[in-house]
Design an enzyme around this catalytic site. Structure first.
Site, PDB file in Angstrom:
ATOM      1  N   TYR A   1       0.852  -1.183   0.000  1.00  0.00           N
ATOM      2  CA  TYR A   1       0.000   0.000   0.000  1.00  0.00           C
ATOM      3  C   TYR A   1       0.889   1.234   0.000  1.00  0.00           C
ATOM      4  O   TYR A   1       1.821   1.336   0.812  1.00  0.00           O
ATOM      5  CB  TYR A   1      -0.906  -0.001   1.235  1.00  0.00           C
TER       6      TYR A   1
ATOM      7  N   ASP B   1       9.294   2.910  -0.952  1.00  0.00           N
ATOM      8  CA  ASP B   1       8.285   3.610  -0.154  1.00  0.00           C
ATOM      9  C   ASP B   1       8.619   3.326   1.314  1.00  0.00           C
ATOM     10  O   ASP B   1       8.228   2.293   1.861  1.00  0.00           O
ATOM     11  CB  ASP B   1       6.892   3.106  -0.518  1.00  0.00           C
TER      12      ASP B   1
ATOM     13  N   LYS C   1       5.151   9.724   8.168  1.00  0.00           N
ATOM     14  CA  LYS C   1       4.977   9.257   9.533  1.00  0.00           C
ATOM     15  C   LYS C   1       6.028   9.814  10.502  1.00  0.00           C
ATOM     16  O   LYS C   1       5.928  10.962  10.921  1.00  0.00           O
ATOM     17  CB  LYS C   1       4.907   7.726   9.553  1.00  0.00           C
TER      18      LYS C   1
HETATM   19  P1  KE4 Z   1      -0.784   8.586   4.114  1.00  0.00           P
HETATM   20  O1  KE4 Z   1      -1.321   9.202   2.851  1.00  0.00           O
HETATM   21  O2  KE4 Z   1      -1.833   7.795   4.861  1.00  0.00           O
HETATM   22  O3  KE4 Z   1      -0.063   9.615   5.000  1.00  0.00           O
HETATM   23  O4  KE4 Z   1       0.383   7.557   3.724  1.00  0.00           O
HETATM   24  C1  KE4 Z   1       0.068   6.540   2.822  1.00  0.00           C
HETATM   25  C2  KE4 Z   1       1.064   5.406   2.986  1.00  0.00           C
HETATM   26  C3  KE4 Z   1       2.079   5.286   2.054  1.00  0.00           C
HETATM   27  N1  KE4 Z   1       3.003   4.297   2.145  1.00  0.00           N
HETATM   28  C4  KE4 Z   1       2.965   3.404   3.163  1.00  0.00           C
HETATM   29  C5  KE4 Z   1       4.004   2.329   3.220  1.00  0.00           C
HETATM   30  C6  KE4 Z   1       1.958   3.489   4.152  1.00  0.00           C
HETATM   31  O5  KE4 Z   1       1.941   2.592   5.172  1.00  0.00           O
HETATM   32  C7  KE4 Z   1       0.988   4.509   4.075  1.00  0.00           C
HETATM   33  C8  KE4 Z   1      -0.134   4.648   5.080  1.00  0.00           C
HETATM   34  N2  KE4 Z   1      -0.206   3.629   6.092  1.00  0.00           N
HETATM   35  C9  KE4 Z   1      -1.503   3.393   6.678  1.00  0.00           C
HETATM   36  C10 KE4 Z   1      -1.351   2.301   7.733  1.00  0.00           C
HETATM   37  N3  KE4 Z   1      -1.159   1.036   7.169  1.00  0.00           N
HETATM   38  C11 KE4 Z   1      -2.091   4.641   7.266  1.00  0.00           C
HETATM   39  C12 KE4 Z   1      -3.308   4.402   8.138  1.00  0.00           C
HETATM   40  C13 KE4 Z   1      -4.563   4.863   7.470  1.00  0.00           C
HETATM   41  O6  KE4 Z   1      -4.718   4.649   6.249  1.00  0.00           O
HETATM   42  O7  KE4 Z   1      -5.400   5.427   8.208  1.00  0.00           O
END
Ligand code: KE4
Length: 457
Positions: free
Chosen positions: A175, A270, A298
């Site tokens: 993801y 990523d 993060k």
């Molecule tokens: P955001 O757009 O949510 O800040 O980041 C996306 C993203 C990109 N790459 C990786 C490896 C990620 O884990 C994420 C977002 N992680 C999720 C948790 N698995 C965020 C939690 C959520 O979607 O509320």
């Protein structure tokens, strides 16, 4: 790098089946029922889709009422019903120092006193960029954005612009945020067009995305054999952690590095999840692989909306205003977020990672022992302190394995732990996030709670 522990099979309870013996005095204090959370959730669902601003928070994967949070403090979350939880979500990774860390908040307060946003360059943004460049292998220049989604979306556009090529290769179960080109499921066959993985993503938006199985060398080699000179970029989570934690098999990342280099494609790590968490230099440092581009998020934002992407100077020079690839953002490099991120990064030296790994050992070794003693099939898969738990009889190597794990049992385990004051990720497809605020007592209480829950499994 990754470890998995297999233990014997056990019975699967349903949520709420977990019996509590008559005499609870010797057990973890049970939580008061989430009445206020339930009230707020009903109110929220009237005005916010699913009652949440991000789907995973709705507890749909584990069932039950999401806990509305009143505050966070160090290792703990406090819900609106007055319950305290040892937090292993930590805002899905950012809070590596724990909630409301004094120095991080002080830096944010200090910045805020001078204004919240300017839409103009500030010295602190330069300091943060210098800090990131100093830590992350392969990053000569970096640009801040406001979310991980924006970071990967921008890095992919940059890779396509810099190479003049259309194709993007990603891995099933990885993801990278919710931009259209990345919400794509595997098409049939090896290198056929990707298929939209969500309504609203058009066939056109998915057409140039190819999805291959993680840890499958033959599949990625076949895609390059067929599409080699059309591939702009291969994106991966160097340690997959959005299908649960599924580490790369030995030398898989090196194979990606070799194939992208041989075909003139770019390798994009990523590291939104792994960056500044696995080690000072993230997965790039742990595996000794230097990608062409890195997405970060993060931890780098210190709990505020800040992410970034960076890479080799020649590639980054293609970005506006220097180069022709357009990318922009009103709140990019927001001074309050930058101050918090910088304060947090400056507290993360190599010693903290050894400490974080030690904390992970204390809990994960304890959990493995508990599951073994109670005859429960479990795979605890980790790289350094980033760990996931699958209820499965064999190691999980890819997304198909992850889907085949027992998520009903995970839901039962989740609720058993929640009832005992331990807040795990509300989905078996996520990762545990340790923080430096968790004490040995917190870690031991986590294992004690798991012992009580496992007794019911
Ligand atoms: P955001 O757009 O949510 O800040 O980041 C996306 C993203 C990109 N790459 C990786 C490896 C990620 O884990 C994420 C977002 N992680 C999720 C948790 N698995 C965020 C939690 C959520 O979607 O509320």
């Amino acid at each position: 790098m990754g470890t998995s522990l297999t233990v014997e099979r056990g019975l699967v309870p349903q949520i709420g089946d977990l019996p509590m013996s008559g005499d609870e005095s010797h057990r973890m204090r049970r939580r008061s029922s989430p009445d206020r959370s339930a009230e707020l959730f009903a109110r929220a669902e009237r005005v916010i889709p699913g009652g949440v601003n991000s789907p995973v928070r709705a507890f749909r994967s584990v069932g039950g009422t999401p806990r509305f949070v009143a505050r966070g403090d160090g290792a703990y979350l406090y819900d609106v019903d007055g319950n305290r939880y040892i937090d292993y979500v930590n805002s899905w990774g950012p809070l590596i120092l724990g909630h409301a860390h004094a120095e991080v908040l002080a830096a944010a307060h200090e910045a805020l006193a001078h204004g919240s946003s300017f839409g103009a360059p500030t010295e602190a943004e330069v300091a943060l960029a210098e800090e990131i460049v100093a830590r992350v292998p392969g990053v000569d220049q970096v640009r801040c954005v406001s979310s991980g989604t924006e970071a990967t979306m921008s890095a992919i556009r940059l890779a396509r612009g810099a190479t003049g090529r259309p194709k993007l290769i990603k891995f099933a179960g990885h993801y990278h945020g919710h931009s259209d080109a990345l919400l794509v499921a595997a098409g049939s066959g090896v290198a056929t067009f990707g298929l939209p993985d969500s309504p609203g993503v058009t066939a056109g938006a998915a057409a140039d995305t190819v999805v291959v199985p993680w840890n499958d060398v033959a599949a990625i080699e076949a895609v390059f054999a067929e599409l080699g000179d059309q591939v702009a970029v291969v994106i991966c989570e160097p340690v997959a952690a959005n299908m649960g934690v599924v580490p790369p098999t030995a030398r898989f990342l090196q194979r990606l590095r070799d194939l992208t280099t041989a075909h003139g494609a770019l390798l994009l790590f990523d590291e939104v999840m792994t960056g500044f968490r696995l080690a000072r230099g993230g997965a790039g440092e742990v595996y000794g692989i230097t990608p062409d581009l890195v997405a970060l998020g993060k931890v780098v934002g210190g709990g505020f909306p800040l992410a970034a992407f960076g890479g080799h100077a020649d590639v980054m020079a293609q970005l506006a205003p220097v180069g022709p690839v357009y990318q922009a953002g009103t709140l990019s490099g927001n001074p309050v977020a930058v101050a918090a991120g910088l304060a947090q990064l400056r507290l993360l030296d190599d010693d903290v990672y050894a400490d974080l790994d030690r904390r992970a050992d204390r809990v994960l070794d304890g959990l493995a022992k508990v599951f073994a003693e109670h005859g429960v099939d479990a795979q605890i898969q980790r790289v350094r302190s980033l760990a996931g738990l699958f209820f499965a009889a064999a190691p999980v190597r890819d997304f198909d394995d992850a889907k085949a794990a027992d998520h009903q049992r995970y839901a039962a385990f989740f609720h058993g732990m929640l009832d005992r004051g331990v807040y795990l990720p509300p989905s078996g497809y996520e990762a545990f996030f340790f923080s430096l605020a968790q004490s040995d007592d917190d870690l031991d209480a986590t294992v004690a709670a798991a012992t009580e829950v496992a007794e019911a499994l």
